[in-house]
Write an enzyme that holds these catalytic residues in place. Structure first.
Site, PDB file in Angstrom:
ATOM      1  N   ASP A  18       0.922  -1.213   0.152  1.00  0.00           N
ATOM      2  CA  ASP A  18      -0.128  -0.012   0.037  1.00  0.00           C
ATOM      3  C   ASP A  18       0.897   1.200  -0.109  1.00  0.00           C
ATOM      4  OD1 ASP A  18      -2.252   1.589   0.706  1.00  0.00           O
ATOM      5  OD2 ASP A  18      -1.448   1.716   2.638  1.00  0.00           O
ATOM      6  N   ASP A  20      -0.157   5.198   0.931  1.00  0.00           N
ATOM      7  CA  ASP A  20      -0.120   6.070   1.765  1.00  0.00           C
ATOM      8  C   ASP A  20      -0.447   5.327   3.394  1.00  0.00           C
ATOM      9  OD1 ASP A  20      -0.145   7.923   0.092  1.00  0.00           O
ATOM     10  OD2 ASP A  20      -2.352   8.194  -0.260  1.00  0.00           O
TER      11      ASP A  20
HETATM   12 MG    MG Z   1      -2.882   3.354   3.452  1.00  0.00          MG
END
Ligand code: MG
Length: 190
Positions: A18, A20
């Site tokens: 992932d 952020d």
């Molecule tokens: Mg995230």
């Protein structure tokens, strides 16, 4: 941590990160400029550690802000260029950044916990998802990973604390770590 150890893994076909809250800070829920994109201080060291476990890195990121307008495509592309450039300098095997640009939800959708981005990576790069690893800071990251049979590592950075109880209750993380660096050490030092 005993129940969460990733046992008997030597090499992954791919590691999916992932973005952020996993490799960079996620203060507002979206990032719309290079200035707002800040790696965690330990991220590049952690990624270097993870690169000993695979030849294929992917970033899979929900960017529904593209649909709502809080994220501009040209800014996302600038951030992607910076990430590719930084990863290249560190000799990190980043193959592609996939982003989900809408709020559409469903099992097969691009937006996590949909599995669309993973299936595209699988077909574009001939990846065996069942021998791959997903790392993220939200419930959706873990659920998407489990839906395609991946190992999962849940991080307490980003939105991690918000989703921790749910992830534990549903037992969808193989490992729970404070951050990307401790996760990398936990896995490579086995
Ligand atoms: Mg995230």
């Amino acid at each position: 941590m005993g129940n969460y150890r990733l046992d008997r893994i030597i090499k992954f076909d791919a590691i999916f990160f992932d973005r952020d809250g996993t490799i960079n800070e996620d203060l507002f829920g979206y990032i719309n400029s290079l200035e707002e994109f800040k790696y965690f201080s330990f991220s590049l060291e952690a990624l270097k550690n993870f690169s000993s476990l695979t030849d294929n890195f992917f970033i899979v990121t929900n960017q529904s802000g593209l649909e709502t307008g809080v994220v501009k495509l040209e800014n996302l592309e600038l951030i992607n260029q910076k990430i590719f450039s930084d990863f290249k300098k560190m000799k990190l095997p980043l193959k592609k950044i996939y982003y989900a640009n809408s709020y559409k939800e469903g099992f097969d959708e691009m937006r996590k916990p949909g599995i669309g981005m993973f299936n595209i990576a699988k077909s574009e790069f001939d990846i065996n998802l069942e021998n791959s690893l997903m790392i993220g800071d939200t419930y959706s990251d873990m659920l998407a990973g489990k839906r395609v049979g991946m190992k999962t590592i849940f991080l307490r950075t980003g939105f991690g604390e918000r989703y921790l109880a749910q992830v534990k209750a549903e037992n969808i993380a193989d490992l729970i770590c404070d951050n990307l660096l401790t996760a990398s050490l936990e896995v490579i030092l086995k």
